[in-house]
Write a protein that holds these residues in place. Sequence first.
Motif, PDB file in Angstrom:
ATOM      1  N   LEU A 174     -15.018  -9.671   1.945  1.00 26.40           N
ATOM      2  CA  LEU A 174     -13.716 -10.089   2.480  1.00 26.40           C
ATOM      3  C   LEU A 174     -12.604  -9.186   1.952  1.00 26.40           C
ATOM      4  N   ALA A 175     -12.650  -8.888   0.648  1.00 25.13           N
ATOM      5  CA  ALA A 175     -11.624  -8.010   0.076  1.00 25.13           C
ATOM      6  C   ALA A 175     -11.709  -6.617   0.699  1.00 25.13           C
ATOM      7  N   MET A 176     -12.924  -6.148   0.931  1.00 22.73           N
ATOM      8  CA  MET A 176     -13.086  -4.852   1.595  1.00 22.73           C
ATOM      9  C   MET A 176     -12.580  -4.897   3.032  1.00 22.73           C
ATOM     10  N   ALA A 177     -12.826  -6.012   3.739  1.00 18.75           N
ATOM     11  CA  ALA A 177     -12.369  -6.142   5.123  1.00 18.75           C
ATOM     12  C   ALA A 177     -10.847  -6.084   5.209  1.00 18.75           C
ATOM     13  N   VAL A 178     -10.163  -6.720   4.273  1.00 22.35           N
ATOM     14  CA  VAL A 178      -8.698  -6.668   4.258  1.00 22.35           C
ATOM     15  C   VAL A 178      -8.231  -5.228   4.070  1.00 22.35           C
ATOM     16  N   HIS A 179      -8.864  -4.513   3.132  1.00 25.69           N
ATOM     17  CA  HIS A 179      -8.504  -3.109   2.906  1.00 25.69           C
ATOM     18  C   HIS A 179      -8.778  -2.270   4.158  1.00 25.69           C
ATOM     19  N   ASN A 180      -9.911  -2.504   4.789  1.00 25.15           N
ATOM     20  CA  ASN A 180     -10.335  -1.656   5.910  1.00 25.15           C
ATOM     21  C   ASN A 180      -9.566  -1.906   7.195  1.00 25.15           C
ATOM     22  N   THR A 181      -9.132  -3.152   7.410  1.00 25.13           N
ATOM     23  CA  THR A 181      -8.576  -3.520   8.716  1.00 25.13           C
ATOM     24  C   THR A 181      -7.147  -4.031   8.673  1.00 25.13           C
ATOM     25  N   GLY A 182      -6.724  -4.619   7.564  1.00 24.01           N
ATOM     26  CA  GLY A 182      -5.414  -5.258   7.517  1.00 24.01           C
ATOM     27  C   GLY A 182      -5.354  -6.566   8.282  1.00 24.01           C
ATOM     28  N   VAL A 183      -6.492  -7.047   8.777  1.00 22.49           N
ATOM     29  CA  VAL A 183      -6.544  -8.292   9.556  1.00 22.49           C
ATOM     30  C   VAL A 183      -6.651  -9.480   8.597  1.00 22.49           C
ATOM     31  N   PRO A 184      -6.001 -10.617   8.894  1.00 17.89           N
ATOM     32  CA  PRO A 184      -6.139 -11.799   8.041  1.00 17.89           C
ATOM     33  C   PRO A 184      -7.590 -12.276   7.977  1.00 17.89           C
ATOM     34  N   VAL A 185      -8.031 -12.667   6.798  1.00 20.71           N
ATOM     35  CA  VAL A 185      -9.386 -13.180   6.633  1.00 20.71           C
ATOM     36  C   VAL A 185      -9.334 -14.461   5.792  1.00 20.71           C
ATOM     37  N   VAL A 186     -10.379 -15.277   5.965  1.00 24.69           N
ATOM     38  CA  VAL A 186     -10.528 -16.493   5.171  1.00 24.69           C
ATOM     39  C   VAL A 186     -11.975 -16.597   4.715  1.00 24.69           C
ATOM     40  N   ARG A 187     -12.198 -17.291   3.624  1.00 24.21           N
ATOM     41  CA  ARG A 187     -13.562 -17.532   3.154  1.00 24.21           C
ATOM     42  C   ARG A 187     -14.060 -18.808   3.824  1.00 24.21           C
ATOM     43  N   ALA A 188     -15.110 -18.688   4.662  1.00 29.94           N
ATOM     44  CA  ALA A 188     -15.589 -19.839   5.421  1.00 29.94           C
ATOM     45  C   ALA A 188     -17.032 -19.625   5.849  1.00 29.94           C
ATOM     46  N   ASP A 189     -17.734 -20.731   5.987  1.00 36.16           N
ATOM     47  CA  ASP A 189     -19.112 -20.742   6.492  1.00 36.16           C
ATOM     48  C   ASP A 189     -19.069 -20.582   8.003  1.00 36.16           C
ATOM     49  N   ALA A 190     -19.873 -19.669   8.539  1.00 38.68           N
ATOM     50  CA  ALA A 190     -19.869 -19.416   9.983  1.00 38.68           C
ATOM     51  C   ALA A 190     -20.277 -20.642  10.792  1.00 38.68           C
ATOM     52  N   LEU A 191     -21.021 -21.570  10.193  1.00 41.72           N
ATOM     53  CA  LEU A 191     -21.465 -22.762  10.915  1.00 41.72           C
ATOM     54  C   LEU A 191     -20.476 -23.917  10.813  1.00 41.72           C
ATOM     55  N   ARG A 192     -19.346 -23.704  10.149  1.00 42.18           N
ATOM     56  CA  ARG A 192     -18.305 -24.730  10.050  1.00 42.18           C
ATOM     57  C   ARG A 192     -17.021 -24.160  10.651  1.00 42.18           C
ATOM     58  N   PRO A 193     -16.810 -24.338  11.949  1.00 43.09           N
ATOM     59  CA  PRO A 193     -15.657 -23.711  12.617  1.00 43.09           C
ATOM     60  C   PRO A 193     -14.339 -24.057  11.939  1.00 43.09           C
ATOM     61  N   VAL A 194     -13.510 -23.041  11.725  1.00 46.00           N
ATOM     62  CA  VAL A 194     -12.206 -23.242  11.097  1.00 46.00           C
ATOM     63  C   VAL A 194     -11.070 -22.797  12.016  1.00 46.00           C
ATOM     64  N   THR A 195     -11.400 -22.393  13.250  1.00 48.64           N
ATOM     65  CA  THR A 195     -10.368 -22.060  14.237  1.00 48.64           C
ATOM     66  C   THR A 195     -10.662 -22.834  15.514  1.00 48.64           C
ATOM     67  N   ARG A 196      -9.624 -22.995  16.331  1.00 51.09           N
ATOM     68  CA  ARG A 196      -9.773 -23.677  17.611  1.00 51.09           C
ATOM     69  C   ARG A 196      -9.369 -22.739  18.742  1.00 51.09           C
ATOM     70  N   ALA A 197     -10.018 -22.914  19.869  1.00 49.43           N
ATOM     71  CA  ALA A 197      -9.650 -22.199  21.104  1.00 49.43           C
ATOM     72  C   ALA A 197      -9.713 -20.680  20.945  1.00 49.43           C
ATOM     73  N   THR A 198     -10.523 -20.208  20.002  1.00 48.09           N
ATOM     74  CA  THR A 198     -10.723 -18.771  19.859  1.00 48.09           C
ATOM     75  C   THR A 198     -12.069 -18.382  20.458  1.00 48.09           C
ATOM     76  N   ALA A 199     -12.160 -17.150  20.950  1.00 48.20           N
ATOM     77  CA  ALA A 199     -13.458 -16.585  21.299  1.00 48.20           C
ATOM     78  C   ALA A 199     -14.147 -16.184  19.997  1.00 48.20           C
ATOM     79  N   ILE A 200     -15.463 -16.340  19.952  1.00 54.18           N
ATOM     80  CA  ILE A 200     -16.202 -16.181  18.705  1.00 54.18           C
ATOM     81  C   ILE A 200     -17.142 -14.981  18.788  1.00 54.18           C
ATOM     82  N   PHE A 201     -17.111 -14.161  17.736  1.00 50.90           N
ATOM     83  CA  PHE A 201     -18.105 -13.102  17.585  1.00 50.90           C
ATOM     84  C   PHE A 201     -18.880 -13.339  16.299  1.00 50.90           C
ATOM     85  N   VAL A 202     -20.213 -13.156  16.374  1.00 50.92           N
ATOM     86  CA  VAL A 202     -21.079 -13.365  15.216  1.00 50.92           C
ATOM     87  C   VAL A 202     -22.056 -12.192  15.092  1.00 50.92           C
TER      88      VAL A 202
END
Length: 382
Positions: free
Chosen positions: A132-160
């Motif tokens: 996650l820390a590397m992803a922030v450095h590489n992309t500048g996109v907001p990230v959160v620590r979360a289990d992929a099987l426990r959705p934490v966003t709504r009405a978003t398209a999902i990539f896995v």
Amino acid sequence: MTYQFTPADVRFLRSSAGADAVATVDELPLTSASYLSDVAAARRLVGERAGPVLETVLLRRRAVSKVDQPDRWLFTDTALQQATPMPVARHRAHRFAGRDVHDVTCSVGVDLAALAAVANRCVGSDLDEVRLAMAVHNTGVPVVRADALRPVTRATAIFVDPARRDAAGRRRWHGEDFVPPLDALASAYRNRDLAVKCAPGMDFAELPWQGEVELVSLDGQVREACLWTGAFAGPARRATVLRSNGPSWTVTSDDPDDCPVREVGEWLVDPDGAVVRAGLVRQYAAKLGFGQLDERIAYLTGDRRPEGVRAFRVLEGGHYSEKSLRQTLRRRGVGRLEILVRGLDVDPNTLRPRLKLSGPESATVVLTRVGRTPTAYLCTST
């Protein structure tokens, strides 16, 4: 053993001191001949930080085929192995254009960067703090620590992009062995537009997937399969062929498949691996205006040279035996030979030295089965 990064390592590598340390060590050759002395030099130059700095330099050098400007990226070894080549990631991201998107297994952010470039809004998540820390450095996109099987966003398209290797590094080929498992992902995001990156070697004929299966190749090498559901899904099967220098194209299961089985013509085509693995050989043949040599073999034939496709001009053909092929090659003075095989139990690497090649000419031989007959076609490649 590869170096195991810590959160403290990532903080250092993201600092100006870390960037300077990486630049200094990157001046070392780090070849197989110089590696031991270079490691010692790195330890003198950057002290206790030599481990993460050395690993970063080596990973960036390997990442040239995966990302643009690799000298700006941070990776772990496993993340780099699984990373999508950027042309493939951009192709996949195109379907997410203008959407709110959540990459629920973002790792160090290769796919996340491609998605963020076209999405309306984008967020990444993962369970690994280092990635996650590397992803922030590489992309500048907001990230959160979360289990992929426990959705934490709504009405978003999902990539896995689920993990497809076990603890020993061996590939997993079945959806139930992915981490997270394919069925669990489909259940967790049942009412969402979902894309799942998979290994192209899976048996898609046995995959109970309600949606589209797309096989993607880049410069002749099959790179991935992607499973699409919801509004993303189109035809049941799609093969997409990407070229770094040249036109890209696609063929689908909705395309016409009126492809005859016919005698060999002037030209042979060996379909791209994405077409073969997607089971779209007949559709591709119809697209070219070609036929099949045998309905169970993927080689295609026609009487005109196809545009934009590597094709083989047939010089002669007939019943295959090692002796007759050796005689033909000697008669034509062939000293350099490409050997293509489908439908026969022939190992090109074992066969080649037995052919005793000698001469100034180059050729390609296509070994296959027509009906029950082993057949060889000697060709020139264009």
